[in-house]
Enzyme design. Structure first.
Site, PDB file in Angstrom:
ATOM      1  N   GLU A  46       0.836  -1.195   0.000  1.00 44.27           N
ATOM      2  CA  GLU A  46       0.000   0.000   0.000  1.00 44.27           C
ATOM      3  C   GLU A  46       0.879   1.256   0.000  1.00 44.27           C
ATOM      4  O   GLU A  46       1.848   1.360   0.775  1.00 44.27           O
ATOM      5  CB  GLU A  46      -0.891  -0.041   1.249  1.00 44.27           C
ATOM      6  CG  GLU A  46      -1.888   1.076   1.370  1.00 44.27           C
ATOM      7  CD  GLU A  46      -2.775   0.900   2.601  1.00 44.27           C
ATOM      8  OE1 GLU A  46      -3.767   1.635   2.711  1.00 44.27           O
ATOM      9  OE2 GLU A  46      -2.467   0.033   3.457  1.00 44.27           O
ATOM     10  N   LYS A 115      -9.192   2.735  -2.245  1.00 43.18           N
ATOM     11  CA  LYS A 115      -9.482   2.035  -0.994  1.00 43.18           C
ATOM     12  C   LYS A 115     -10.856   2.443  -0.479  1.00 43.18           C
ATOM     13  O   LYS A 115     -11.200   3.628  -0.468  1.00 43.18           O
ATOM     14  CB  LYS A 115      -8.403   2.348   0.033  1.00 43.18           C
ATOM     15  CG  LYS A 115      -8.492   1.571   1.329  1.00 43.18           C
ATOM     16  CD  LYS A 115      -7.267   1.856   2.201  1.00 43.18           C
ATOM     17  CE  LYS A 115      -7.258   1.073   3.496  1.00 43.18           C
ATOM     18  NZ  LYS A 115      -6.031   1.346   4.291  1.00 43.18           N
ATOM     19  N   TYR A 121      -9.135   4.612  13.659  1.00 38.59           N
ATOM     20  CA  TYR A 121      -9.186   4.220  15.058  1.00 38.59           C
ATOM     21  C   TYR A 121      -7.778   3.854  15.496  1.00 38.59           C
ATOM     22  O   TYR A 121      -6.907   3.552  14.669  1.00 38.59           O
ATOM     23  CB  TYR A 121     -10.129   3.033  15.259  1.00 38.59           C
ATOM     24  CG  TYR A 121      -9.790   1.826  14.403  1.00 38.59           C
ATOM     25  CD1 TYR A 121      -8.867   0.868  14.845  1.00 38.59           C
ATOM     26  CD2 TYR A 121     -10.367   1.653  13.156  1.00 38.59           C
ATOM     27  CE1 TYR A 121      -8.543  -0.227  14.066  1.00 38.59           C
ATOM     28  CE2 TYR A 121     -10.044   0.552  12.361  1.00 38.59           C
ATOM     29  CZ  TYR A 121      -9.132  -0.385  12.819  1.00 38.59           C
ATOM     30  OH  TYR A 121      -8.803  -1.454  12.039  1.00 38.59           O
ATOM     31  N   CYS A 172      -5.600  -3.231   2.197  1.00 36.42           N
ATOM     32  CA  CYS A 172      -5.412  -3.365   3.649  1.00 36.42           C
ATOM     33  C   CYS A 172      -6.704  -3.523   4.445  1.00 36.42           C
ATOM     34  O   CYS A 172      -7.240  -4.619   4.558  1.00 36.42           O
ATOM     35  CB  CYS A 172      -4.594  -2.182   4.168  1.00 36.42           C
ATOM     36  SG  CYS A 172      -3.852  -2.508   5.792  1.00 36.42           S
ATOM     37  N   GLY A 356      -6.598 -61.241   7.511  1.00 38.08           N
ATOM     38  CA  GLY A 356      -5.227 -60.984   7.940  1.00 38.08           C
ATOM     39  C   GLY A 356      -4.584 -59.875   7.127  1.00 38.08           C
ATOM     40  O   GLY A 356      -3.388 -59.617   7.250  1.00 38.08           O
ATOM     41  N   GLY A 357      -5.406 -59.194   6.298  1.00 40.67           N
ATOM     42  CA  GLY A 357      -4.935 -58.056   5.518  1.00 40.67           C
ATOM     43  C   GLY A 357      -5.345 -56.739   6.142  1.00 40.67           C
ATOM     44  O   GLY A 357      -6.087 -56.700   7.137  1.00 40.67           O
ATOM     45  N   THR A 463     -15.371 -54.537   3.797  1.00 35.45           N
ATOM     46  CA  THR A 463     -13.969 -54.204   4.113  1.00 35.45           C
ATOM     47  C   THR A 463     -13.280 -53.405   3.005  1.00 35.45           C
ATOM     48  O   THR A 463     -12.229 -52.834   3.230  1.00 35.45           O
ATOM     49  CB  THR A 463     -13.157 -55.488   4.361  1.00 35.45           C
ATOM     50  OG1 THR A 463     -13.164 -56.289   3.175  1.00 35.45           O
ATOM     51  CG2 THR A 463     -13.757 -56.284   5.514  1.00 35.45           C
ATOM     52  N   GLU A 468      -9.612 -49.315  -3.971  1.00 38.48           N
ATOM     53  CA  GLU A 468     -10.093 -50.485  -4.706  1.00 38.48           C
ATOM     54  C   GLU A 468     -11.328 -50.137  -5.528  1.00 38.48           C
ATOM     55  O   GLU A 468     -11.493 -50.616  -6.658  1.00 38.48           O
ATOM     56  CB  GLU A 468     -10.396 -51.626  -3.733  1.00 38.48           C
ATOM     57  CG  GLU A 468      -9.151 -52.186  -3.052  1.00 38.48           C
ATOM     58  CD  GLU A 468      -9.464 -53.267  -2.023  1.00 38.48           C
ATOM     59  OE1 GLU A 468      -8.531 -53.990  -1.642  1.00 38.48           O
ATOM     60  OE2 GLU A 468     -10.632 -53.372  -1.605  1.00 38.48           O
TER      61      GLU A 468
END
Length: 639
Positions: A46, A115, A121, A172, A356-357, A463, A468
C-alpha cells in the site's frame, strides 16, 4: 500459465519515506526481477511509491505531483515486460485524495482501484487525508496526464489467454471489514485477490492475519496475494514488519514472516483448481455478483515453472500430530456410522470376513469401537476366516491372533471343497488360474458370510476401500458387496496409517500382530501360494496404490486433466518413478476408473469420511458407459 498455473509474487521493497525517486529505483529493480522470473502477477504494498506513513505530507502538492509522475514512469518501464504489476499510490482527483492501487501492464495503466474502508481508530487516521472510494460518484475514470484511466471499486482485470485468471483488488483495511470488497469481486468472477497492505506489527497480529487470509481465501474459493509494508516506513508510533503471504483456497503457499530479510515471496496459484472448486460449490455459484467492468490484458501462455510442493500422499497429513488426529477422527466417524446402522435395524451382531490383511483389520477395529460405544459384547462381532487355495500361514495366523486379542468371536470356514465343487458344477478346470478361478473364491466367501449373518441375525460389514473402488479391484457381488461398507471412503494409503495409529495405542502383543499385518504385502490371496509365500501381489498387477491415490485425489478433488495429473506426478514423484512408469500407471488408472464405474453404481451404504468419495448417492454421479477416449488421447499425446 499452462495447466492453469500462474506465478504470483508479493514484493516488499525497502523504501525511503517521501523519497519518491529513490522508491521508484527500488520498484524498477523489482519489476525487472519479476519479469525475469516469468511472474504473471506482481503485487506491491500500500502506498509503496511514497510510503504509507507520510501523514500530513500527503497534503503537499509536491509529493502528490511527483507520485503521479512516478506512476507514469513505472507504467512506461513496464512496456515489453510480461507481468501485471500493482502499485500503491496516492492520487488526487476533483479536489479529493484517494489511497489507490494502480494496475500496470505493458506500458499502460489498466485501471485504478481506490481504498473503500479507511481505518480511523487506534493508531490509524486515514480519513484525515483520504476519501473513501465508496464515496466516489464520478464518471468511472480519472484523468492522468490527459489519459482517461478506469477508476472505481468495480474493476476486474482479466487475462485474454486464460479467461479464468481474473484479478480483484482490496487495500489493507478492506480485508478486515465485515463486508469485504473481495466478496462481491469474487462473486463477479475474480479468482485472484491482490491486497496492497500497510499493517503495523503488534503482539499476535501475525496470527490474526493468517486466520483472515485462510478464512477469506477459503470462503471465496480464491487465490489471495497479501503484500505488506516493511522496512522504510516511519517507526515514530508504529513498526512495519513486511509480513506478506500468498494463500490458495485456505492453504498458505508462501509466507514472508514478520521482520524477515526478503524482498519477495513467489509461488504458483492453480487457477483451474479454483475454477473446479467453484463449479462444485453450488452455494458459491448460486450467488449473483455485482456488475463489474472487466478490463482485459494480453499475457501470452507460457510454461509456468513449478516451485511449490504437493504431498506425495495427498490423503495423508505430513505432520505426525495432525495424522494422529485425523486417524482418530476417521475411526470415530466410521464407528459412529456403524453403531447407528446396527441400532436402526435392531441388530446385535456384526459379521466380518477377516483375511489378515489391512482392510479387514481396519473394519474389525471399527466394529470393536462401535460395539464398545453401544455397550455391545465384543463376542457379538463374528469374524470369519475362509482359507482357500492362496491363503498363507502368515495371514491366517495373524487373523486368528487378531481376533483372539480383540475378544471377538472367531470362526474358520475352509471353502476349498465348496469352490472345487462349484468348479465341477460349472465345468471350470482347477488347473486354469484365470479370472473365474479367482472370482469363484471371492463370491463363495461373500455367500458364506452373508449366510452366517442371516443365521446370527446380523449384518455383513464390508472391508473394501476407496482405492479399490476407484480401480474396480473387487469381484462383482463378491468382496464388492456387503450390508454396510465402513472403509468405502478411506483410501488405501490412509488405511495403512490408521492401522498404524491403532497399533501405537494398544497393548504390545496386539501391536505386534498389527505391525506384522502392516508388513504383509497387499494381496487378495486367490492364486496358490509358493513355498508358503504370497505369489499374487496387488501392486504388481494394478500399480502402486501410492500412485493411484495421487491420481484419484487430483482427478476428483482438483479436477485435474491427465496432462495436469502427469505434470504434478512428475514434479512430485519424479525422484521415485521414471516418467514412463508414471505414464504407464496413469493410463492404467484412467482406463480402469472409467470401465469399472458399473461396480461403483451399486455399492453398499458407507460413511463419508473425507472430501473425496465415490458413492453414487453422494459425490460421484458418473455413467457406467462413459467413454475414456478423450482422456487416453491426452495421455497418448504426453507419450
Amino acid at each position: 500459465m499452462k495447466n492453469g498455473f500462474i506465478k504470483a509474487a508479493a514484493y516488499i521493497p525497502e523504501l525511503k519515506l517521501a523519497d519518491v525517486s529513490s522508491n521508484v529505483q527500488q520498484l524498477l529493480k523489482l519489476m525487472k526481477q519479476a519479469d525475469e522470473k516469468g511472474v504473471n502477477l506482481a503485487v506491491f504494498p500500500e502506498l509503496c511509491i511514497t510510503g504509507y506513513t507520510c501523514g500530513d505530507l500527503f497534503f503537499a502538492d509536491l509529493l502528490l505531483a511527483r507520485a503521479e509522475d512516478a506512476l507514469l514512469e513505472l507504467a512506461e518501464a513496464s512496456r515489453g515486460k510480461y507481468p501485471v504489476y500493482i502499485f500503491g499510490v496516492p492520487l488526487r482527483w476533483n479536489g479529493r485524495l484517494y489511497n489507490c492501487a494502480a494496475v500496470i501492464h505493458n506500458g499502460s495503466i489498466l485501471g485504478v482501484v481506490p481504498k473503500c474502508n479507511l481505518p480511523n481508530y487506534g493508531e490509524f487516521y486515514e480519513k484525515r487525508q483520504f476519501t473513501s472510494g465508496s464515496d466516489y460518484t464520478g464518471p468511472g475514470w480519472i484523468e492522468l496526464k490527459k489519459q482517461n484511466i478506469p477508476f472505481g471499486n468495480d474493476l476486474l482485470f482479466c487475462s485474454e489467454e486464460m479467461r479464468d485468471f481474473c484479478i480483484g483488488i482490496e487495500l489493507c483495511e478492506d480485508l478486515w471489514s465485515p463486508d469485504t470488497p473481495a466478496t462481491g469481486l469474487c462473486l463477479a468472477g475474480a479468482t485472484v485477490v491482490a491486497n496492497l497492505s500497510a499493517s503495523d506489527e503488534l503482539i499476535g497480529k501475525d496470527s490474526y492475519r493468517r486466520l483472515l487470509l485462510a478464512a477469506t481465501s477459503s470462503r471465496l474459493i480464491c487465490g489471495y496475494i497479501y503484500a505488506n509494508a516493511g522496512i522504510g516506513e516511519s517507526t515514530q508510533d508504529m513498526v512495519f514488519s513486511g509480513h506478506s503471504m500468498v494463500y490458495e483456497y485456505g492453504s498458505c503457499l508462501a509466507e514472508a514472516e514478520p521482520f524477515h530479510d526478503r524482498e519477495e515471496i513467489c509461488t504458483e496459484l492453480d487457477i483451474y483448481r479454483l475454477r473446479h472448486e467453484r463449479q462444485l460449490n453450488t452455494s458459491f455459484s448460486s450467488r449473483k455478483g455485482p456488475a463489474c467492468r472487466r478490463i482485459a490484458f494480453a499475457q501470452p501462455l507460457q510454461e509456468t515453472a513449478l516451485t511449490r510442493s504437493w504431498p506425495k500422499q495427498p490423503f495423508v497429513p505430513a505432520d505426525a500430530a495432525e495424522l494422529s488426529a485425523r486417524a482418530e477422527e476417521i475411526l470415530q466417524i466410521q464407528s459412529m456410522g456403524l453403531m447407528r446402522r446396527l441400532k436402526h435395524i435392531g441388530c446385535r451382531t456384526a459379521v466380518i470376513g477377516i483375511s489378515g490383511g489391512l482392510d479387514s483389520t481396519l473394519a474389525l477395529l471399527v466394529a470393536v469401537r462401535a460395539a464398545d460405544r453401544m455397550g455391545m459384547d465384543r463376542r457379538n462381532i463374528v469374524a470369519v476366516t475362509m482359507p482357500c487355495f492362496g491363503t498363507t500361514v502368515r495371514t491366517r495366523s495373524n487373523a486368528e491372533k487378531l481376533c483372539e486379542l480383540m475378544g471377538v468371536s472367531f470362526r474358520t470356514v475352509d471353502i476349498t471343497k465348496a469352490v472345487l465343487q462349484h468348479f465341477s458344477d460349472i465345468g471350470q478346470d482347477p488347473a486354469v488360474l484365470d479370472v473365474t478361478y479367482e472370482n469363484c473364491q471371492a463370491r463363495e466367501r461373500t455367500q458364506v458370510i452373508m449366510d452366517i449373518a442371516n443365521r446370527e441375525n446380523g449384518i455383513v460389514i464390508g472391508t473394501g476401500d476407496l482405492s479399490e473402488l476407484a480401480l474396480g479391484w473387487a469381484t462383482y457381488n463378491g468382496d464388492h458387496m456387503s450390508m454396510y461398507a465402513v472403509n468405502a471412503s478411506v483410501p488405501k494409503t490412509l488405511v495403512r496409517y490408521i492401522v498404524r495409529y491403532e497399533a501405537g495405542n494398544c497393548e504390545p502383543e496386539l501391536a505386534a500382530v498389527l505391525q506384522d499385518i502392516l508388513d504383509t504385502p497387499v494381496s487378495p490371496e486367490l492364486l496358490p501360494a509358493r513355498d508358503g509365500q504370497i505369489t499374487q501381489k496387488t501392486e504388481d498387477l494394478v500399480g502402486p496404490y501410492e500412485r493411484h491415490d495421487f491420481f484419484v485425489y487430483h482427478r476428483l478433488r482438483t479436477g485435474a486433466s491427465p496432462g495436469k495429473s502427469f505434470r504434478l506426478a512428475v514434479h512430485t514423484l519424479g525422484d521415485q518413478y521414471d516418467r514412463t512408469v508414471i505414464l504407464k500407471w496413469l493410463r492404467t488408472f484412467t482406463r480402469r476408473f472409467f470401465i469399472q464405474q458399473f461396480k461403483r453404481s451399486c455399492i453398499p451404504d458407507g460413511p463419508k469420511v473425507g472430501t473425496v468419495t465415490l458413492s453414487p448417492r453422494g459425490d460421484l454421479r458418473m455413467p457406467s458407459d462413459a467413454s475414456y477416449a478423450l482422456w487416453l488421447e491426452e495421455i497418448d499425446q504426453l507419450a
